[in-house]
Design an enzyme around this catalytic site. Structure first.
Site, PDB file in Angstrom:
ATOM      1  N   CYS A   1       0.828  -1.218   0.000  1.00  0.00           N
ATOM      2  CA  CYS A   1       0.000   0.000   0.000  1.00  0.00           C
ATOM      3  C   CYS A   1       0.855   1.258   0.000  1.00  0.00           C
ATOM      4  CB  CYS A   1      -0.928   0.006   1.211  1.00  0.00           C
ATOM      5  SG  CYS A   1      -2.037  -1.409   1.225  1.00  0.00           S
TER       6      CYS A   1
ATOM      7  N   HIS B   1      -8.702   1.941  -5.604  1.00  0.00           N
ATOM      8  CA  HIS B   1      -9.828   1.115  -5.147  1.00  0.00           C
ATOM      9  C   HIS B   1     -11.140   1.634  -5.711  1.00  0.00           C
ATOM     10  CE1 HIS B   1      -7.408  -1.068  -2.235  1.00  0.00           C
ATOM     11  NE2 HIS B   1      -6.938   0.061  -1.754  1.00  0.00           N
TER      12      HIS B   1
ATOM     13  N   ASP C   1     -14.324  11.272  -5.960  1.00  0.00           N
ATOM     14  CA  ASP C   1     -14.459  10.304  -7.063  1.00  0.00           C
ATOM     15  C   ASP C   1     -13.478  10.612  -8.193  1.00  0.00           C
ATOM     16  OD1 ASP C   1     -15.556   8.139  -8.459  1.00  0.00           O
ATOM     17  OD2 ASP C   1     -16.864   9.479  -9.592  1.00  0.00           O
TER      18      ASP C   1
END
Lengths: 135, 135, 135, 135, 135, 135
Positions: free
Chosen positions: D34, D42, D80
């Site tokens: 990560c 993701h 987003d």
């Protein structure tokens, strides 16, 4: 104008993968954890697909309520909450891999569904492992 | 080098299954609970698949944002939150079975998508009952 | 008697869609939010399907544990937790659309799996956008 | 008579986990894959739960269409298709773990939703890793 | 040592959201597409949770087969394949929002399940909109 | 500022439900198909939830990679691909209902996880039957 109609059902069963003609060592090597002599089990998800022409009077290729009842009577009553190796005669001499279970289910339904309809079986052994027959 | 690209959308609608040429008894016998004269309803899940060659400039077979907008404008605006029997002219004389809804959606999109692309419709009426057109 | 066996895996990656031969304006127009120069990312769900004849000794078309290990070694180690544009040489000159990622995964596996088995890749970029190769 | 109403939304983003006060070695040790300096990403699934009394005139605790619009405007437009580390000011000095993203989303919505309603955030980073805030 | 046991069931129904004391304009403004006078519908997913002490003789808090049968008899027979506004007396004077449907289901089951067990209802109207009662 | 972090794992096992102090008839009456002496099985989905304060240095309540490894070592190695009745000493004198399996998993993890963290177990025996402990 061919359409495919699909019904999803499920059953729970125990099984063990092994080849009785092999040594314990070879079975362990090939089938690993799936060779546990005390069995393990799965929630199998089963999709049955029928392909054919819709009936102009009903708009149905096949009544999915009738298909669900047929699967329950001819497949699930034989496999659900069973030990596939010990309780199901079709696996007396056949290793109950997902591939072989799908072929057996196909044969059970093929006897009951008219030949104007093609049948395809999709069988999920886990969410990540599944098979389709015929390919 | 053909690739298939797929977009999933959903809509909610009421419907009733029946054949106006039949008696109430025969409709009840064939369509059971789905024949409720006051209607029942579903969350329909719709998958539209397009098959063709990717554009070398974009790497897209079809822009899925554009496909989503097209489905919204040409399919969902007509079907979403509607009574299929009463509000949608395509079902004035057509029983709104999943099979027939899939065929109607195919025809609506076929008029709008270039013929170099094949179209396939998958329509889930429930999680356990679904259809595919063309087969 | 051909059967298809399927294994689902997943990986997480960052990417950016753009065509280096285009202006910023054209990239923005065509790829929209997916053109963010700082990248965005996805949880990719990958299904690998192999079609062939089952081995009569095992009842397996292909050992799905072996397929899972192969995917991990030859696909996921290269793509998982990576920036597809910056970290993966296959995308140095190839736009990492879902279509192109699926073709690359197909090629990586085709080199490792015997030619008696057909391979099909299904790649979900999101739950609602996915691709299949070959079609 | 308190009832909880829930809305599920999703967004896609890139991120990198690291502590700028640590050495590269310690970051690698603690955050592993990560910590990729080129980012990974993701599909985040977000559930927002509001608990309160239903309005007797509407039968709604909160109009879920209105909640969806609020989440889109105040949360998704900010997160987003973004790089959380580079594009979102709330993470300039805050590690974008799922825990911290959930707390930030809670704060963004707490400012917009009346205090007679309790808010709970559930955030899926993957299908298998998720967090809830407040506990 | 309290444990919660949960059973998921589903039903399909049509409904319309409106307040008979309001004008058509206000109903349209507040309920939007859900106010379609011809109804729309949903696949409702219902989770019933019971919390109590396990029986030391069986290891069960409650037999989930018995709970499933109870839900079928006392809830689904009343709601499944029905028009909630027209066919269900509980909604004669009650707007069939997800909140109100959950409260009605709670009351129907509360009469049939012993008071040593707490009941909680989770009702999904769509995959993205759901409610919990009591909160 | 307490946050809950959650990890989902899965295992496959065979089991049989029965009370050795009862007659075969009573076991059949109470446990039905689950009492098959040859066993049946399930794909169990396990969610482990830990609640505590996030570490300000990492932003983690608990490293979910570490939690996954702990579950694999202390729970899955004991239960996965096993016959719960025959292979797992904790069920030698305990009926392997979902309730009892959840309590056993809780105890196995409680010994390994620091007491500043609360633990909650959710165990799905099937998609439609699941339990939570503590309630």
């Amino acid at each position: 104008m061919k359409i495919t109609v699909c019904r999803k059902e499920h059953f729970n069963a125990a099984h063990r993968l092994f080849n009785p003609g092999w040594t314990a060592e070879k079975n362990e090597l090939v089938f690993g954890k799936c060779n546990n002599p005390n069995y393990h089990g799965h929630n199998y998800e089963l999709i049955v697909k029928l392909t054919g022409e819709p009936d102009p009077e009903t708009g149905y290729v096949y009544d999915l309520k009738k298909l669900s009842d047929l699967i329950k009577k001819d497949v699930l009553d034989k496999l659900d909450h069973k030990n596939l190796n010990l309780d199901v005669k079709e696996f007396e001499n056949l290793n109950p891999t997902a591939e072989n279970i799908a072929v057996i289910i196909y044969k059970l339904l093929r006897e009951k569904i008219e030949n104007t309809l093609d049948i395809k079986i999709i069988l999920y052994e886990t969410e990540r492992n599944f098979v389709e027959y015929p390919a």
